[in-house]
Write a protein that holds these residues in place. Structure first.
Motif, PDB file in Angstrom:
ATOM      1  N   LEU B 101       0.837  -1.201   0.000  1.00 18.77           N
ATOM      2  CA  LEU B 101       0.000   0.000   0.000  1.00 18.77           C
ATOM      3  C   LEU B 101       0.876   1.256   0.000  1.00 18.77           C
ATOM      4  O   LEU B 101       0.583   2.230  -0.704  1.00 18.77           O
ATOM      5  N   VAL B 102       1.922   1.217   0.784  1.00 18.68           N
ATOM      6  CA  VAL B 102       2.807   2.384   0.846  1.00 18.68           C
ATOM      7  C   VAL B 102       3.566   2.521  -0.468  1.00 18.68           C
ATOM      8  O   VAL B 102       3.689   3.620  -1.024  1.00 18.68           O
ATOM      9  N   ALA B 103       4.041   1.387  -0.981  1.00 18.09           N
ATOM     10  CA  ALA B 103       4.863   1.424  -2.188  1.00 18.09           C
ATOM     11  C   ALA B 103       4.043   1.760  -3.427  1.00 18.09           C
ATOM     12  O   ALA B 103       4.504   2.456  -4.324  1.00 18.09           O
ATOM     13  N   PRO B 105       0.112   2.707  -4.156  1.00 11.76           N
ATOM     14  CA  PRO B 105      -1.311   2.871  -3.835  1.00 11.76           C
ATOM     15  C   PRO B 105      -2.180   3.031  -5.081  1.00 11.76           C
ATOM     16  O   PRO B 105      -2.398   4.130  -5.556  1.00 11.76           O
ATOM     17  N   ASP B 179      -6.446   5.289   5.787  1.00 12.92           N
ATOM     18  CA  ASP B 179      -5.617   6.428   6.172  1.00 12.92           C
ATOM     19  C   ASP B 179      -4.240   6.324   5.538  1.00 12.92           C
ATOM     20  O   ASP B 179      -3.694   7.304   5.023  1.00 12.92           O
ATOM     21  N   ILE B 180      -3.678   5.106   5.594  1.00 12.76           N
ATOM     22  CA  ILE B 180      -2.373   4.878   4.971  1.00 12.76           C
ATOM     23  C   ILE B 180      -2.468   5.187   3.473  1.00 12.76           C
ATOM     24  O   ILE B 180      -1.587   5.823   2.896  1.00 12.76           O
ATOM     25  N   TYR B 181      -3.561   4.746   2.871  1.00 12.60           N
ATOM     26  CA  TYR B 181      -3.760   4.967   1.438  1.00 12.60           C
ATOM     27  C   TYR B 181      -3.730   6.453   1.113  1.00 12.60           C
ATOM     28  O   TYR B 181      -3.011   6.906   0.209  1.00 12.60           O
ATOM     29  N   ILE B 182      -4.526   7.223   1.876  1.00 11.39           N
ATOM     30  CA  ILE B 182      -4.589   8.663   1.623  1.00 11.39           C
ATOM     31  C   ILE B 182      -3.207   9.291   1.849  1.00 11.39           C
ATOM     32  O   ILE B 182      -2.748  10.097   1.038  1.00 11.39           O
ATOM     33  N   SER B 183      -2.540   8.890   2.927  1.00 11.92           N
ATOM     34  CA  SER B 183      -1.200   9.406   3.198  1.00 11.92           C
ATOM     35  C   SER B 183      -0.280   9.134   2.032  1.00 11.92           C
ATOM     36  O   SER B 183       0.478  10.005   1.589  1.00 11.92           O
ATOM     37  N   SER B 184      -0.373   7.918   1.534  1.00 15.08           N
ATOM     38  CA  SER B 184       0.537   7.478   0.491  1.00 15.08           C
ATOM     39  C   SER B 184       0.271   8.240  -0.805  1.00 15.08           C
ATOM     40  O   SER B 184       1.208   8.650  -1.504  1.00 15.08           O
ATOM     41  N   ILE B 185      -0.999   8.442  -1.110  1.00 14.01           N
ATOM     42  CA  ILE B 185      -1.353   9.189  -2.324  1.00 14.01           C
ATOM     43  C   ILE B 185      -0.895  10.638  -2.186  1.00 14.01           C
ATOM     44  O   ILE B 185      -0.332  11.214  -3.139  1.00 14.01           O
ATOM     45  N   ASN B 187       1.504  11.726  -0.528  1.00 13.63           N
ATOM     46  CA  ASN B 187       2.943  11.642  -0.682  1.00 13.63           C
ATOM     47  C   ASN B 187       3.370  11.663  -2.133  1.00 13.63           C
ATOM     48  O   ASN B 187       4.298  12.373  -2.522  1.00 13.63           O
ATOM     49  N   ARG B 188       2.666  10.872  -2.933  1.00 15.92           N
ATOM     50  CA  ARG B 188       3.031  10.759  -4.340  1.00 15.92           C
ATOM     51  C   ARG B 188       2.696  12.029  -5.099  1.00 15.92           C
ATOM     52  O   ARG B 188       3.436  12.455  -5.983  1.00 15.92           O
TER      53      ARG B 188
END
Lengths: 253, 253, 253, 253, 253
Positions: B101-103, B105, B179-185, B187-188
């Motif tokens: 998910l982090v790598a 998304p 939440d991780i998904y939104i954070s990761s997006i 980020n990108r």
């Protein structure tokens, strides 16, 4: 609910779907029942109790044989059943929106979620007093309520608990949908940014290069070279291809 | 669950994985057991009770020696075990998605999270009645249920509580994943913005500079200078290098 | 925990830090103790009980003088102490990440948060049975457990409650950190956008202006003016300075 | 609330809307009532108890006939009614903001939400002691409080519970509104990005193309071609139309 | 708290504001009191108990006349009062940050929120044991604690509950502030995007137009037209004005 000894007074809220506007409307119904009568008051003319009336007219079913308390129960049961119909429709609506939330997160979906949330609050607000009334009737030691009606009231009560549970689940789903919505929008903004960045990153340097040879200096040796122009094209090609390779490696393309 | 004195009637929900579609399907099973019989009804033909049948056929195990209540327990235990299998698979799926998910998304991950959430709600919905039934059987003082079966029912009940706990944990994990998904997006998007900004910030001023000397004024002394063109290149170099230094200091590069 | 009259059987989970991989590993330990024996089973060879062994060897401490139940308690206490060590290390890790989350929100931090969350779930999962076992032993009226051990078990139980509390606090902190992370990333995207917008907003109009005088119309009176070129530079200056003033007023610079 | 035998001392908080500033103000009121007197203290002159005074003056209503405890109840009831008025107004405000949150998410809306949240916390804070006081009076066995007042106090208590429920619902709605706000803003940023990307993606390549033929190389065969210029226009048309088709397919237009 | 019959041993945590660093510091205090003595241990020299000392010295107040338990209560009361002071300061800090969160969401505000959150966790952690101790003393049947002290302890207990409530409210406010922060940042990014998009959308097409007439084709009829240059200016005006009208309609200006 108030128990006046000779009769019991109940105030309930009916929720129903207005056909045209596709909105949930709310109406107050008062029931008074005594030894051998049930009186119901409504503000608007609704045909919600029609099914009960039919059964009474047809002479089938138990309602005619039982007491006034049983009729009151039958009416309340009809009201509770109506909640189930509304919940089912709301559930379907939520399912419909959820389906294309990831694929197509429109502001209309956002508005629909907001509306559903408001309807959920309305629903919860009007189901709580229902619970109070039914549990009150069930626990009450009024002589007007017979034992066999008590069993049926217990049934109605279980249905109401089930309705409250379903409302909670739907509310949770709606909250989750907002998160999905934000995720999905972020995703799309991300996609749009990628396109913009790819276009800008490829063409802005190229525009700079051709800008250089658009300068009007008197002493620019390149301008006089026989192969100057083709060489510029080669440079343009190399830059744009290497950019594309870079973006493909980043998995943007 | 309803206890009719001579026999006990139970309605349960079975959840199972349909092999091909890789989806959780739900089926209703009714059990009726009395002094010395157990009848089970299913809508579709499932081989979920095969293991119990095998044990009976083989003559091994305690089932043949015990009463009908024990057989009923064995069937319920099989259903509960099936929940564990499903939870394990769901747990694995969640783990798989979480891993990348982090790598990476993707919107597909978002869809998968949404599906898992829906399956979680389905699971929770069908496990609650199970809890009710088992706790009802355990507490009931029906003569049909022997003491040794009670102990086993207690065991089943503990398993159900464990299932509910696991469902809650998995649900929390799924919420956290969004939440991780939104954070990761985010980020990108941030990364993409950086690239765009670096490119634009370097080349837009340069394009302006070369644009200046592309003007056709009759009186532009620089254009006639012998070193005008090389000086422009020096300026271009200075601007772009100082920009790169600036970005490196900001740790964007 | 199961009490078989003559002996008590306990299954516990040990968590420990594997030195190299810096990961939490989990191991199952079974303890059996009776009137005057304690047997412990482990899958892997861990030196977690070394401290207890040392005390016994040295002859110091109360363990040698007390019964088997006290030794069992001492072993359980060691296991619980180990949880504290792990929690402390996790707390430190969380503190470290939190420290530079606002200043420097990297995807690595996101990954670390996710890992810590998973370890928290693992921790919570394995501490619950511990609570059950200890509270079971404490409440049990087994003759194998003496009164003075009961007091110590109460102590262990309090420690476990404290562990559960700490886990909840750390979990809350982790959830909060994700929000901080998103806030921080949004902030940085905002900063990047500002830089891009400042550059683009200043230079795009300027590029347009110099583009105008790069046109090749035959009748462009400005091109023949003696002061045309310096006037363009004045315009460029005015535009860019007024832009900078505008941005300073907006507090972007 | 403190019961001193001969008299009862009550401290309450009144909330009221200040007409001009449209803000909720808070005031402390102390009531002392004994066998046949009620004394009330206020810091500021408020006409909140006017309605009670009117009823007493007019001689209508039960207040004159009943004891001091009934008057105290009447005053408390007036205070509680005031809460309902405030809640209704807050509810209306929330409804107003919610209405145009999706369509028009301004920073003012954000500020309004924040203010409403703060007022909600204030409200909750001042309603809790009210609950304590009323439930204390109701449960107390003071001889000063008659049975018929007890029934009315029970009524007031129910109203307070209803107020607390409404506060919770409104608080939930406010929390939900922040999510809607963020969703809506994300949405708009997305829309803005689309416009920027469409414009940039169409015109940046075109600017590059015309830049190419703005170069001053001596040997550029295209520049001498009879149809060079029209052909460039054709290329421009093809590029921009194909871009528009691409964006329409992506449903951005 | 431990009751050793002849004396009672209490361990408490004091929180206090360190003047210079403006940070909350924590200190452990142990109280031992018996029939007619109170001993207190502190690690650092704090003047937190000065007010109590003053009262004793001056001979005013009840402390000198009452027993050792009353003095112990007075000391605990001082500690609890200190919590209120800290909470008030934290509340003020939160109010200050909240005030300019919408107007000016800086990363410093984010950091301040994070610090306040951490202090809140610290506060909650150290207030819980205090609650345990006071409720323990109050419930204990130790002969060392007289009835009149019990009443005062009840008072302290109520204060502690109030502190815990306030902590929860402040924690909720802090969580809400993060949401406000993110909303506010999203808002500003949106504003920045608007400016960028307006500038880019107006000037990028204009730059294209002037680029067209910067091309060096030999056969470009427009270049020879007498009114070619003014006509281009008219086109530029029309394009930019229509863009501005478009943006005004979208309410971006």
């Amino acid at each position: 609910m108030e128990d006046f000894g000779n009769y019991v007074f109940i105030v309930l809220k009916i929720l129903y779907y207005e056909g045209k506007a596709n909105r949930i409307l709310t109406e107050q119904v008062s029931l008074i029942f005594g030894q051998n009568f049930v009186i119901s008051f409504q503000e608007k003319e609704l045909n919600i109790f029609n099914s009960v009336r039919e059964i009474i007219k047809s002479g089938k079913g138990r309602i005619r044989r039982m007491g006034a308390d049983y009729l009151a129960y039958a009416l309340m049961d009809t009201i509770v059943d109506n909640y189930f119909i509304i919940l089912e429709r709301l559930g379907e609506k939520i399912g419909d929106i959820e389906e294309d939330l990831v694929a197509n997160p429109t502001p209309e979906a956002l508005k629909a979620i907001q509306n559903l949330k408001r309807e959920m609050i309305l629903l919860r607000k009007s189901v709580w007093p229902l619970r109070e009334v039914v549990s009150g009737l069930e626990r009450s030691d009024s002589l007007l309520i017979h034992d066999y009606t008590d069993i049926h009231l217990r049934d109605v009560y279980d249905h109401i608990i089930q309705i409250i549970d379903t409302i909670e689940t739907l509310r949770e789903m709606l909250s989750g949908m907002l998160d999905i919505y934000i995720s999905s929008i972020s995703n799309r903004t991300n996609e749009i940014m990628k396109i913009l960045t790819i276009m800008a990153t490829i063409f802005i340097p190229l525009t700079f290069i051709v800008g250089v040879y658009g300068m009007n200096f008197e002493y620019m040796p390149e301008l006089k070279w026989r192969w100057g122009y083709p060489v510029v094209w080669v440079i343009i090609m190399v830059v744009s291809v290497s950019m594309l390779v870079y973006f493909r490696r980043k998995k943007w393309l």
